[in-house]
Scaffold this motif. Structure first.
Motif, short mmCIF file in Angstrom:
data_model
loop_
_atom_site.label_atom_id
_atom_site.label_comp_id
_atom_site.label_asym_id
_atom_site.label_seq_id
_atom_site.Cartn_x
_atom_site.Cartn_y
_atom_site.Cartn_z
N LEU A 172 -5.92 44.66 -38.10
CA LEU A 172 -7.30 44.18 -38.04
C LEU A 172 -7.93 44.11 -39.42
N SER A 173 -7.48 44.97 -40.33
CA SER A 173 -8.00 44.97 -41.70
C SER A 173 -7.46 43.82 -42.52
N THR A 174 -6.25 43.38 -42.22
CA THR A 174 -5.55 42.41 -43.08
C THR A 174 -5.24 41.09 -42.41
N GLY A 175 -5.15 41.07 -41.08
CA GLY A 175 -4.70 39.87 -40.39
C GLY A 175 -3.25 39.53 -40.66
N ASP A 176 -2.47 40.52 -41.04
CA ASP A 176 -1.09 40.31 -41.46
C ASP A 176 -0.16 40.37 -40.24
N ASP A 177 0.16 39.20 -39.69
CA ASP A 177 1.04 39.15 -38.52
C ASP A 177 2.45 39.59 -38.85
N ALA A 178 2.90 39.30 -40.08
CA ALA A 178 4.26 39.71 -40.47
C ALA A 178 4.38 41.23 -40.44
N SER A 199 -11.12 61.15 -43.50
CA SER A 199 -12.00 61.16 -42.33
C SER A 199 -13.43 60.83 -42.73
N LEU A 200 -13.84 61.26 -43.91
CA LEU A 200 -15.17 60.94 -44.41
C LEU A 200 -15.30 59.43 -44.63
N LEU A 201 -14.30 58.82 -45.26
CA LEU A 201 -14.36 57.38 -45.51
C LEU A 201 -14.36 56.58 -44.21
N LEU A 202 -13.61 57.03 -43.22
CA LEU A 202 -13.61 56.34 -41.93
C LEU A 202 -14.97 56.46 -41.24
N ALA A 203 -15.61 57.61 -41.37
CA ALA A 203 -16.93 57.78 -40.76
C ALA A 203 -17.96 56.85 -41.42
N VAL A 204 -17.96 56.78 -42.75
CA VAL A 204 -18.93 55.88 -43.39
C VAL A 204 -18.55 54.42 -43.13
N ALA A 205 -17.26 54.15 -42.91
CA ALA A 205 -16.85 52.78 -42.61
C ALA A 205 -17.44 52.29 -41.29
N VAL A 206 -17.40 53.14 -40.25
CA VAL A 206 -17.97 52.69 -38.97
C VAL A 206 -19.49 52.55 -39.08
N LEU A 207 -20.12 53.45 -39.81
CA LEU A 207 -21.56 53.37 -39.97
C LEU A 207 -21.97 52.13 -40.76
N GLY A 208 -21.08 51.68 -41.65
CA GLY A 208 -21.34 50.47 -42.42
C GLY A 208 -20.89 49.20 -41.73
N GLY A 209 -20.32 49.32 -40.54
CA GLY A 209 -19.95 48.14 -39.77
C GLY A 209 -18.61 47.53 -40.11
N ASP A 210 -17.70 48.29 -40.74
CA ASP A 210 -16.37 47.76 -41.02
C ASP A 210 -15.69 47.37 -39.71
N GLU A 211 -15.31 46.09 -39.58
CA GLU A 211 -14.87 45.57 -38.28
C GLU A 211 -13.61 46.25 -37.76
N ALA A 212 -12.63 46.45 -38.62
CA ALA A 212 -11.38 47.06 -38.17
C ALA A 212 -11.60 48.49 -37.70
N THR A 213 -12.37 49.24 -38.46
CA THR A 213 -12.58 50.65 -38.13
C THR A 213 -13.46 50.80 -36.89
N THR A 214 -14.48 49.96 -36.77
CA THR A 214 -15.30 50.02 -35.56
C THR A 214 -14.49 49.63 -34.33
N ALA A 215 -13.52 48.72 -34.49
CA ALA A 215 -12.72 48.29 -33.34
C ALA A 215 -11.83 49.42 -32.81
#
Length: 366
Positions: free
Chosen positions: A127-133, A333-349
């Motif tokens: 989800l972060s990269t769209g890398d199907d390979a 874990s801290l970076l993932l928490a701020v990522a969801v709060l900032g709306g990062d699409e892959a992490t929120t998914a």
């Protein structure tokens, strides 16, 4: 993998959170994790310490959230190279100098939630990269890992927590571990759905597991003193809505120390970064972003180190950090928490569950 060199940019700007992390502080934390990663892609807790598969993946996910996709790819390639023939990984591997092949594992047990988590990381990376390979390459690894884990599922839906080092199975189930496996199963089903390779047996297993987590606490070992058993059913996505709200409110005063963070074990006077950040994630899942931000703010004065990494915990009665270690997974874990709060699409998914199958509903069953 390129040499260490995260730079300020849109990703670090997006991970910045007022009162928690500035863009420059985000960069320092990302650099701290990247500095620990070995040339072969492995991410130990810190250099000279062991690594385990779950925390290795948590750190890789944080690198993806920060835009360090090449480093995250290297971490997943390390996992693929070290997977056992039965689909598992050992519970712990030694750190080695760059360029030196790993020696024997330091813990030959094989833990179910450690093995399942690759599905969460793989789906997050896609989800972060769209890398199907990448998804094509990692699918056999994910498939084998999930098959290993489901071989430990008990008749009541719960997941046995470990293959012991001697090869025997410990059928006892941990609520935290099973809740993590539930999240992983849903991510594995999302990958299978994306690949148009349906896995109905996995759907049934996810439904049975979710039912056990929601309705049958007696099927799990009693670890009620540990805060992870309190919030992980919410974080893993098994308990939602009003039930999630009730669960968190019931344990709030027991585990949360206002102004400091979250206890690892009640009533011990020890707040930990990993548990605090995971509770922040669980609060976000419930739609309580304000309380989530509060938790992340509280831990900054005592747990953030000068190098941008995070101490594992703080003993507030002694005003002392303990143990004196700065772990990649705490920073992750801290970076993932701020990522969801900032709306990062892959992490929120992967944590919000909007695009994740729940498995076949078994709440009608006993």
């Amino acid at each position: 993998m390129t040499a260490l060199g995260p730079r300020p940019g849109p990703r670090t700007e997006r991970l910045a959170l007022p009162g928690v992390l500035s863009p420059e502080q985000v960069l320092r934390t990302v650099e701290g994790i990247a500095a620990v990663q070995r040339a072969d892609g492995a991410i130990p807790w810190f250099r000279g310490h062991h690594l385990d598969p779950w925390d290795h993946i948590e750190s890789a996910m944080a690198l993806d959230a920060a835009g360090e996709h090449e480093r995250a790819t290297a971490a997943y390639r390390w996992l693929a190279r070290h997977q056992n023939p039965d689909g598992s990984w050992y519970a712990a591997y030694p750190d080695t100098p760059d360029g030196v092949a790993a020696t024997d594992p330091t813990d030959r047990g094989r833990e179910s939630n450690f093995c399942a988590y690759v599905a969460v990381g793989a789906w997050h990376h896609y989800l972060s990269t769209g890398d199907d390979a990448f998804l094509d390459q990692i699918w056999p690894t994910v498939f084998a890992a999930i098959e290993f884990v489901l071989g430990l599922q008990q008749s009541g839906g719960q997941i046995g927590w470990r293959h012991r080092a001697d090869g025997t199975v410990d059928p006892d189930a941990l609520l935290t571990g099973s809740s993590s496996v539930y999240q992983a199963l849903r991510c594995a089903l999302a990958i299978a759905e994306h690949r148009e390779e349906p896995q109905p047996d996995w759907e049934l297993s996810a439904g049975l597991l979710g039912h056990a987590i929601r309705h049958h606490p007696e099927r799990f070992l009693d670890k009620h003193r540990y805060s992870m058993d309190w919030y992980y059913p919410v974080l893993g996505g098994a308990v939602t809505g009003a039930a999630a709200k009730d669960r968190i409110e019931e344990g709030w005063d027991r585990f949360v120390v206002p102004g400091l963070g979250v206890r690892c074990v009640s009533p011990n006077p020890w707040v930990t970064g990993g548990e605090s950040c995971e509770l922040a994630l669980a609060l976000w899942v419930m739609g309580e972003s304000d309380r989530s931000v509060d938790i992340l703010r509280w831990i900054q004065p005592t747990l953030r180190a000068e190098d941008g990494m995070y101490w594992t915990g703080y003993v507030f009665e002694d005003d002392a950090v303990w143990p004196e270690e700065r772990t990649t997974w705490t920073a992750g874990s801290l970076l993932l928490a701020v990522a969801v709060l900032g709306g990062d699409e892959a992490t929120t998914a992967v944590f919000g569950g909007e695009r994740l199958p729940r498995g076949l509903d078994s709440d009608c069953c006993g």
